[in-house]
Motif scaffolding. Structure first.
Motif, PDB file in Angstrom:
ATOM      1  N   ALA A  90      -0.019 -41.273  39.155  1.00 16.16           N
ATOM      2  CA  ALA A  90       0.400 -40.974  37.824  1.00 16.16           C
ATOM      3  C   ALA A  90       1.286 -42.157  37.191  1.00 16.16           C
ATOM      4  N   ASP A  91       1.156 -42.352  36.004  1.00 13.02           N
ATOM      5  CA  ASP A  91       1.989 -43.443  35.122  1.00 13.02           C
ATOM      6  C   ASP A  91       3.467 -42.848  34.946  1.00 13.02           C
ATOM      7  N   MET A  92       3.520 -41.249  34.574  1.00 13.17           N
ATOM      8  CA  MET A  92       4.695 -40.615  33.981  1.00 13.17           C
ATOM      9  C   MET A  92       4.462 -39.442  34.170  1.00 13.17           C
ATOM     10  N   VAL A  93       5.680 -38.719  34.491  1.00 12.59           N
ATOM     11  CA  VAL A  93       5.835 -37.414  34.361  1.00 12.59           C
ATOM     12  C   VAL A  93       6.691 -36.774  33.695  1.00 12.59           C
ATOM     13  N   VAL A  94       6.640 -35.409  32.953  1.00 16.68           N
ATOM     14  CA  VAL A  94       7.448 -34.997  32.234  1.00 16.68           C
ATOM     15  C   VAL A  94       7.579 -33.404  32.861  1.00 16.68           C
ATOM     16  N   GLU A  95       8.804 -33.219  33.150  1.00 13.46           N
ATOM     17  CA  GLU A  95       8.988 -31.919  33.818  1.00 13.46           C
ATOM     18  C   GLU A  95       9.409 -30.813  32.476  1.00 13.46           C
ATOM     19  N   GLU A  96       8.966 -29.825  32.305  1.00 10.90           N
ATOM     20  CA  GLU A  96       9.419 -28.946  31.181  1.00 10.90           C
ATOM     21  C   GLU A  96       9.510 -27.371  31.624  1.00 10.90           C
ATOM     22  N   LEU A  97      10.440 -26.747  31.050  1.00 20.36           N
ATOM     23  CA  LEU A  97      10.863 -25.427  31.359  1.00 20.36           C
ATOM     24  C   LEU A  97       9.737 -24.210  31.045  1.00 20.36           C
ATOM     25  N   VAL A  98       9.448 -23.498  31.932  1.00 18.73           N
ATOM     26  CA  VAL A  98       8.465 -22.248  31.638  1.00 18.73           C
ATOM     27  C   VAL A  98       9.288 -20.990  31.831  1.00 18.73           C
ATOM     28  N   GLU A  99       8.610 -19.895  31.903  1.00 23.51           N
ATOM     29  CA  GLU A  99       9.278 -18.755  31.768  1.00 23.51           C
ATOM     30  C   GLU A  99       9.751 -18.583  33.310  1.00 23.51           C
ATOM     31  N   GLY A 100      10.962 -17.607  33.227  1.00 21.28           N
ATOM     32  CA  GLY A 100      11.698 -17.249  34.447  1.00 21.28           C
ATOM     33  C   GLY A 100      12.429 -18.324  35.139  1.00 21.28           C
TER      34      GLY A 100
END
Length: 338
Positions: A90-100
């Motif tokens: 990967a060139d870049m990663v974005v970590e995002e909130l999901v449920e729980g």
């Protein structure tokens, strides 16, 4: 902005397959033209000689204008995903909130397309603000009906299970067994012209990075999940991640952006409210690089806007390299370092 036409040309198979997979989802500056002068960026490079998702120089006879768009793959980020496949490409990663209080990864591929990534999971409305500025195509297992409506309404192309290049692995348990071949998917995308996407971040040189405070260990908490980083060997390593051995994402930068989180307006199958990251406006930024932390603020005008960073001294640029972005909730999340 250009648009791929894969979803439209394969609408029947993709949308039909999406409908079948919904039950398995967990809640579910101007572009240069050919006759314009290349825009200069930090360090004397030009847009046509650097990769948009890393700021690194393009080498050899390659071009940063590819025959495919940026491809963002939604990848599970729980223990059930182990081993995650493809992060190392990967060139870049974005970590995002999901449920729980858990997280999911939006993994950006452009300079290199692996033939296997996953496990692929479902989209969220939060992805509109995450992918829009690059005009990306999203690879997903599906999404909740209202999410599909909003993603489509935002003009974002996506490829769901049932399309060529997305298969189910026999050695994994559902729903953590959806895998994608990005080379096959890219071959099916009808892109009229090769156009370099806009830079995702304000890239700069190592020499542009201001003196910060020492920070070699980072913990980003989203509520139900924390992501831990250790600076070693000249890069940041995720010490509690799920990537397969030798396939880890080695981060030159960890960029923490504190964000507002709202309610997507529906519940997942387990009855958990589905959160929605509001990735626009402004907030606190923490840029980790070279074992140091520089604090500042981020700003993004609209969901499809580009990210700008600043400190009290002025504009802040991100040293060219591979970056992991943590979209940490400003209310219920936290960031610790030492």
């Amino acid at each position: 902005m250009r648009r791929s036409h894969f979803r439209r040309t394969l609408a029947a198979v993709t949308l039909a397959a999406t409908a079948l997979t919904l039950a398995g989802c967990s809640g579910d500056d101007e572009e240069p033209t050919a006759d314009s002068s290349p825009q200069a960026v930090a360090g004397g490079s030009t847009l046509d000689s650097t990769w948009p998702l890393t700021g690194l120089e393009v080498t050899g006879d390659e071009s940063a204008a590819q025959d495919h768009p940026v491809i963002v793959t939604k990848i599970d980020n729980t223990s059930s995903s182990a081993p995650q496949v493809g992060l190392g490409s990967a060139d870049m990663v974005v970590e995002e909130l999901v449920e729980g209080g858990l997280t999911r990864l939006a993994v950006f591929f452009y300079s290199d397309l692996p033939d296997e990534v996953g496990p692929v999971r479902s989209m969220r409305a939060s992805d509109i603000g995450i992918v829009s500025s690059t005009d990306a195509t999203v690879v997903t297992s599906g999404a909740a009906p209202r999410t599909i409506k909003r993603i489509s309404g935002a003009g974002i192309d996506f490829v769901a299970e049932g399309a060529a290049g997305i298969t189910r692995a026999t050695d994994r348990s559902a729903p953590y067994n959806v895998m994608a071949d990005l080379t096959t998917i890219a071959d099916k995308i009808d892109q009229q012209d090769e156009v370099r996407p806009d830079d995702y971040l304000p890239w700069g040189d190592e020499s542009d990075f201001p003196q910060g405070q020492k920070a070699t260990a980072i913990t980003a908490s989203f509520g139900g999940h924390t992501t831990e980083w250790k600076y070693q060997g000249g890069s940041y390593q995720n010490t509690n991640g799920y990537a397969g051995q030798g396939d880890e994402f080695s981060a030159d930068n960890v960029l923490v952006l504190r964000v507002k989180v709202g309610d997507a307006g529906y519940l997942d199958p387990a009855g958990n409210p589905v959160p929605e990251t509001e990735f626009e406006g402004k907030g606190e930024a923490m840029l980790f690089h070279g074992g140091q932390l520089v604090r500042g603020t981020w700003q993004k005008d609209g969901l499809d806007g580009t990210i700008t960073l600043s400190t009290k001294a002025g504009k802040l640029t991100v040293p060219a390299g591979h970056t992991w972005i943590e979209l940490v909730p400003q209310d219920n999340g936290s960031v610790q370092f030492n």
